[in-house]
Design an enzyme around this catalytic site. Structure first.
Site, PDB file in Angstrom:
ATOM      1  N   HIS A 158      39.538 -76.954  19.718  1.00 14.16           N
ATOM      2  CA  HIS A 158      39.757 -76.684  21.035  1.00 14.16           C
ATOM      3  C   HIS A 158      40.212 -78.105  21.664  1.00 14.16           C
ATOM      4  O   HIS A 158      41.198 -77.994  22.510  1.00 14.16           O
ATOM      5  CB  HIS A 158      38.439 -75.984  21.533  1.00 14.16           C
ATOM      6  CG  HIS A 158      38.510 -75.596  23.025  1.00 14.16           C
ATOM      7  ND1 HIS A 158      38.662 -74.525  23.477  1.00 14.16           N
ATOM      8  CD2 HIS A 158      38.424 -76.667  24.069  1.00 14.16           C
ATOM      9  CE1 HIS A 158      38.668 -74.639  24.857  1.00 14.16           C
ATOM     10  NE2 HIS A 158      38.555 -75.698  25.146  1.00 14.16           N
ATOM     11  N   GLU A 159      39.227 -79.020  21.512  1.00 17.32           N
ATOM     12  CA  GLU A 159      39.234 -80.127  22.331  1.00 17.32           C
ATOM     13  C   GLU A 159      40.487 -80.930  21.837  1.00 17.32           C
ATOM     14  O   GLU A 159      41.435 -81.474  22.637  1.00 17.32           O
ATOM     15  CB  GLU A 159      38.109 -81.076  22.319  1.00 17.32           C
ATOM     16  CG  GLU A 159      36.814 -80.498  22.872  1.00 17.32           C
ATOM     17  CD  GLU A 159      37.192 -80.101  24.340  1.00 17.32           C
ATOM     18  OE1 GLU A 159      37.853 -80.414  24.946  1.00 17.32           O
ATOM     19  OE2 GLU A 159      36.450 -79.213  24.836  1.00 17.32           O
TER      20      GLU A 159
ATOM     21  N   HIS B 126      43.586 -79.513  23.667  1.00 15.44           N
ATOM     22  CA  HIS B 126      43.748 -80.253  24.857  1.00 15.44           C
ATOM     23  C   HIS B 126      44.563 -81.525  24.742  1.00 15.44           C
ATOM     24  O   HIS B 126      45.407 -82.108  25.485  1.00 15.44           O
ATOM     25  CB  HIS B 126      42.549 -80.584  25.638  1.00 15.44           C
ATOM     26  CG  HIS B 126      41.727 -79.229  26.412  1.00 15.44           C
ATOM     27  ND1 HIS B 126      42.593 -78.598  27.188  1.00 15.44           N
ATOM     28  CD2 HIS B 126      40.520 -78.682  26.283  1.00 15.44           C
ATOM     29  CE1 HIS B 126      41.606 -77.536  27.565  1.00 15.44           C
ATOM     30  NE2 HIS B 126      40.555 -77.772  27.143  1.00 15.44           N
TER      31      HIS B 126
ATOM     32  N   HIS C 285      48.131 -81.516  24.293  1.00  8.73           N
ATOM     33  CA  HIS C 285      48.583 -81.196  25.542  1.00  8.73           C
ATOM     34  C   HIS C 285      48.684 -82.644  26.416  1.00  8.73           C
ATOM     35  O   HIS C 285      50.098 -82.832  27.182  1.00  8.73           O
ATOM     36  CB  HIS C 285      47.584 -80.540  26.433  1.00  8.73           C
ATOM     37  CG  HIS C 285      48.564 -79.692  27.601  1.00  8.73           C
ATOM     38  ND1 HIS C 285      47.672 -78.713  28.464  1.00  8.73           N
ATOM     39  CD2 HIS C 285      49.754 -79.632  27.962  1.00  8.73           C
ATOM     40  CE1 HIS C 285      48.770 -78.184  29.294  1.00  8.73           C
ATOM     41  NE2 HIS C 285      49.614 -78.804  29.184  1.00  8.73           N
TER      42      HIS C 285
END
Length: 714
Positions: free
Chosen positions: A505-506, A509, A512
């Site tokens: 998940h992180e 990010h 991104h």
């Protein structure tokens, strides 16, 4: 979680963004030279990749450095305001976006350390710095002459032949000044500045209290019988934790998630499960020096006043005006539907758990501190799988490599660990990220283990964002922070499956931020609508559990053998297990967030406990499930920038479930699908409308069907 902590928001509120370029010289006069002295924050970072020289930075360096940086920034603002030429995009909007380089080199250092490696001195500095930055914000955002120049450019935007990104930047600046009070009368402007200052200080105090309460609780076990049911790996970590804290020969458990959740899942001692669960649930609600209830009331009241000053009915309308959802009605419509579906499923799950208790002649009714324990037993019974079976395959380093491998297969990225780059703690790892041609993309910091100076949870942030200036691309420096248990005994750090999903998940990010390809820093990377920012992170979780991916990184720590197919099949079969509980627990927090910002009528006489109790009752939360975050420690909305935005995770879950269907339709490592996702989602930042970007990627708007199917709620 994409973390945007306090000082980040103060800075972005000043001018949305400005350059945080590390290798740009700043003209200085002789007085500035005197001020600079040996302060490492006031000179260019003479380190590899111009990252902060952490070992040289002392708490006493921040305040004078920030004051000097603000002085230089004010001079740049004055130059823009007093430019005799008519306002243009270049001499006003672009100039503003590139101003404040020194300030935005310094603030992320303090901001990130007060979250990941704080101490009493840094917390004191944070309290000193915040009002100064807020004062600086007021001088810019409420600068009438500056606003008139921005408005002059905005009024002629249709005739300027601006690019899509330039148009987006212009609109963002104009709206930010309006939302920042530019159209208010002098008295209201003054009041808004006071509100912002007070909110900043209350937010800091709220977070400090949560950290203190979390660190304060310790369950010390000296009777081995009280360890009944706990896996040896959990016992080993507890023994190691106890030794580190001066309780050699005993076992220590905390209410940090890596300690709390395994205890709730496996401990046979029902009274101790209750003690642990209650300690977690009652954080900052104990009527002591760290109680947050009065702070909550003050924050909510000030947010309401701020919203009304700016012409909004309440704070929810103010926030959502900038998000994809646009208004509270849209949010409530979505979350109410999902709450009803998940509650129905949770009631069925409750009945199954009660049957198990009755079959064991337990003689009691299922309680909230029983759910994790009996759900784990039922999962083991149904699917012959639990974390004790899975953890040996999830070595921390292997999981990290798995995430890197997915990024390599999708986007051609390569990761090389660096050992010559400064870090703020010995546990922190740094990786150089490059593309398939060998071109450097950015740096990635990874901070995995729990420690007292680190706030709870997991997040991604940045020391430097990507942007372009003078024909040069400025390379981002991204950081991901976790709270996993350290290695214990002769075992490496082993993760639970939830931990694995958190890493992916992180890392989503991080991608991104790393793959951003924007000109202006205020639009780059993760600077997108709050209910869009979780799409890149949540879609990565799909690869973590995919049967095609698991064998690539899930390898037994002793034998090195890949996870066998029968175990992978069990993970897939169990993927919808307990989703009623998981979704309901989350949705209740999303609804509580909305209720706190839309339904409070009398802030002064508000009973925080009673309001929360009534909110949970009205939403239909069953008593056997507790809300994920109770109000007094709901850091997402009172410190972490997710106020009226916690629903964004499920909004993004609709997007990520729908988007991953595109990969499944074409192959989970399909190059063309990956190219489109990178081009339209990961690289664009906030340069275009998020729904338009999603449609460009998917060819249509998202539907809720994939999410309901994925969670077994249809």
């Amino acid at each position: 979680m994409k973390k945007k902590n306090l000082i980040y928001y103060l800075v972005m509120f000043v001018l949305l963004a400005s350059s945080c370029q590390q290798n740009t010289s700043v003209k200085q006069d002789s007085k500035t030279d005197e001020v600079m002295g040996n302060n490492p924050l006031l000179s260019e970072f003479d380190t590899p990749y111009q990252v902060p020289p952490f070992e040289k930075i002392k708490p006493e360096h921040y305040l004078p450095a920030i004051k000097e940086a603000i002085k230089q920034h004010n001079a740049e603002i004055e130059a823009i305001v007093n430019n005799p030429e008519p306002a243009t995009f270049q001499n006003t909007i672009e100039a503003l976006d590139y101003s404040g380089e020194m300030l935005h080199r310094i603030l992320p250092v303090l901001d990130n350390l007060t979250s990941a490696e704080t101490n009493d001195e840094l917390q004191k500095v944070e309290k000193e710095v915040s009002p100064i930055v807020i004062e600086h914000e007021g001088s810019i955002k409420l600068n009438d002459k500056l606003y008139e120049r921005i408005k002059a450019v905005y009024q002629q935007k249709d005739s300027l032949n601006l690019t899509t990104e330039q148009n987006r930047l212009l609109e963002k600046y104009y709206k930010s000044f309006v939302r920042g009070g530019a159209n208010l009368n002098p008295d209201d402007k003054k009041r808004l500045t006071e509100i912002n200052k007070e909110l900043a200080m209350l937010s800091i105090k709220f977070g400090d209290n949560v950290l203190a309460e979390t660190n304060a609780f310790k369950l010390i076990i000296d009777n081995k019988d009280d360890l009944a049911g706990l896996p040896q790996s959990v016992i080993d970590v507890a023994a190691s934790t106890a030794k580190e804290n001066g309780y050699d020969g005993k076992w220590m458990f905390t209410i940090q998630k890596p300690s709390l959740i395994p205890f709730l899942m496996y401990s046979e001692k029902r009274d101790l499960r209750k003690k642990m669960q209650d300690a977690y649930l009652m954080r900052c609600d104990n009527d002591n020096e760290h109680d947050n209830k009065e702070i909550v009331k003050k924050i909510l009241k000030l947010r309401q006043e701020k919203a009304e000053l700016l012409g909004y009915k309440n704070y929810a309308y103010y926030v959502l005006d900038e998000n994809m959802a646009k208004n509270p009605e849209t949010v409530y419509d979505l979350i109410d539907k999902l709450m009803k579906a998940s509650t129905k499923k949770a009631i069925q799950e409750r009945e199954e758990l009660q049957k198990m208790i009755d079959a064991e002649n337990g003689g009691f009714k299922l309680q909230y501190y029983d759910w994790w324990y009996y759900a784990e037993k039922l999962k083991k019974q149904k699917y012959d799988i639990n974390d004790e079976v899975l953890q040996p395959y999830f070595v921390k380093d292997s999981v990290r490599k798995g995430a890197f491998l997915v990024a390599h297969n999708l986007y051609g990225l390569n990761f090389e660990q660096l050992h010559n780059v400064p870090v703020y703690h010995p546990d922190v790892e740094v990786y150089k990220v490059s593309d398939s041609t060998g071109k450097e993309i950015g740096l990635l910091y990874m901070d995995f283990f729990v420690r007292p100076g680190k706030k709870a949870g997991a997040w991604m942030t940045s020391f430097r964002k990507q942007y372009k200036k003078g024909g040069k691309n400025i390379m981002p420096v991204i950081s991901t922070v976790f709270n996993f248990s350290k290695p214990a005994g002769d075992k490496p750090a082993l993760l639970t499956f939830d931990d694995v999903e958190t890493v992916f998940h992180e890392f989503g990010h991080a991608l991104h931020g790393l793959l951003s390809n924007c000109t202006y820093v205020s639009l780059s990377g993760t600077d997108v609508a709050r209910d869009f920012v979780e799409l890149p992170s949540q879609i990565m979780e799909n690869w973590a559990s995919d049967p095609e991916v698991l064998p690539l990184y899930a390898k037994h720590y002793k034998t090195g053998e890949a996870m066998p197919k029968e175990l992978i099949d069990k993970i897939v079969n169990a993927s919808k297990f307990n989703q009623g509980f998981a979704t309901t627990e989350y949705m209740s927090a999303a609804i509580l967030d909305m209720d706190l910002h839309t339904k409070v009528k009398d802030f002064d006489n508000m009973d925080v406990r009673e309001f929360e109790k009534q909110s949970l009752k009205e939403m239909g939360l069953i008593p056997e499930i507790k809300v994920r975050y109770r109000t007094p420690y709901f850091s997402h909305i009172f410190q972490g920038g997710y106020a009226v935005g916690y629903y964004g995770y499920v909004w993004a879950a609709i997007l990520d479930s729908d988007a991953f269907e595109a990969f499944k339709e074409n192959g989970i490592f399909d190059k063309e699908t990956a190219r489109k996702f990178r081009e339209y989602i990961l690289s664009k930042g906030g340069t275009e409308d998020p729904m338009e970007l999603y449609i460009k990627f998917r060819g249509r708007k998202p539907t809720i069907d994939a999410l309901l199917k994925k969670r077994g709620l249809n």
